[in-house]
Design a protein around this motif. Structure first.
Motif, short mmCIF file in Angstrom:
data_model
loop_
_atom_site.label_atom_id
_atom_site.label_comp_id
_atom_site.label_asym_id
_atom_site.label_seq_id
_atom_site.Cartn_x
_atom_site.Cartn_y
_atom_site.Cartn_z
N SER A 1 -48.01 32.35 -4.09
CA SER A 1 -49.01 33.09 -4.88
C SER A 1 -50.42 32.71 -4.49
N GLY B 1 -47.62 37.10 -11.50
CA GLY B 1 -48.43 37.89 -12.42
C GLY B 1 -49.76 37.24 -12.70
N LEU B 2 -49.77 35.94 -12.99
CA LEU B 2 -51.01 35.25 -13.35
C LEU B 2 -51.84 34.88 -12.14
N ASN B 3 -51.18 34.37 -11.10
CA ASN B 3 -51.91 33.83 -9.94
C ASN B 3 -52.32 34.88 -8.92
N SER C 1 -50.93 37.27 -17.31
CA SER C 1 -49.83 37.51 -16.35
C SER C 1 -49.22 38.88 -16.54
N LEU D 1 -43.96 35.41 -13.84
CA LEU D 1 -45.08 34.73 -14.49
C LEU D 1 -46.09 34.23 -13.47
#
Length: 272
Positions: free
Chosen positions: A156, A86-88, A47, A83
């Protein structure tokens, strides 16, 4: 003799990532797992920009630059926008762009991104936030999502779906021999969902979902589709969003697709 394929899987040690790992390894594929725990080949926080940079460096080191496929499976929900986005979303794109030269060198690179059927079954996803993400306007996206924090996950997943649809056919990807697609599972009986089923409030929502087959899929029911898109004869599948949810989406929206193309022949003639 055919060279052994090498595939990178994020979120490789649980759920759909782990089921896919086992299936690929059973078929002779070398798997490099990336997780935020210490039980995979690479431990990294995908992320963050720093975590992605570290993961890419380690992937290249461990594979000697031979990378044939990526299953961008890791994802997270909740209302922590930095989070989740950032990750997805951002982390996936950053990682794929960094690995693009190696996938191109493979001559038959494959990418599968784990999206979600929530993109097409959730009413009211705020498109202004989605558009901000697709435009890489982080400041605007974070500002707008504060008004609709409940939709952070769905936003996301919608954004990454749109990004793939807008880019998979381009020279950087398809034109470089890289087939990139998305899978869209519904509720899958992962340990997380099994835990949620113990919460009466969450269980009520899950149990209301249409289940034409009569049950929910397990991770091992998703893995064969990922395997097909990653290592089998599927290179002509480009930029597709493939729903694999046991019939939930089609139960609700069977009349909505396919949508015919509302464009004049004059405008059509200007394409290409």
């Amino acid at each position: 003799m055919e060279t052994k394929k090498t595939v990178v899987i994020t979120g490789s040690q649980s759920g759909m990532g782990y089921a896919t790992r086992l299936l690929l390894e059973k078929n002779g594929v070398k798997v490099i797992g990336v997780t935020n725990t210490d039980d995979a080949e690479i431990q990294a926080d995908l992320s963050s920009a720093e975590g992605v940079a570290y993961a890419v460096k380690e992937i290249v080191r461990l594979t000697d630059g031979q990378i044939d496929g990526v299953f961008a499976n890791a994802g997270v929900g909740g209302e922590n926008a930095p989070l989740v986005f950032g990750l997805n979303y951002f982390g996936i794109i950053t990682m794929l762009k960094a690995l693009q030269p190696y996938l191109k060198k493979s001559l038959s690179g494959r990418i599968v991104i784990n999206a979600s059927n929530s993109v097409v079954i959730t009413p009211g996803i705020p498109n202004d936030v989605v558009d901000a993400l697709v435009d890489f306007d982080e400041e605007k996206a974070y500002k707008l999502i504060k008004e609709n924090p409940f939709w952070t996950y769905q936003v996301s997943k919608t954004a990454i779906t749109k990004w793939v649809r807008q880019n998979a056919f381009k020279e950087e990807w398809a034109g470089s021999g890289i087939s990139m697609n998305l899978i869209a599972p519904g509720v899958v009986l992962t340990p997380l969902i099994e835990h949620d089923m113990k919460d009466p409030r969450k269980a009520e929502g899950i149990n209301k979902l249409p289940k034409p087959i009569g049950t929910l899929p397990k991770p091992e029911n998703i893995a064969p589709l990922v395997k097909f898109l990653l290592i089998d004869d599927s290179k002509f599948i480009i930029g597709q969003y493939i729903v694999i949810d046991g019939g939930t989406e089609v139960s609700w929206r069977g009349n909505d697709h396919p949508k015919t193309w509302d464009i004049s022949f004059e405008d059509f003639g200007k394409l290409g």
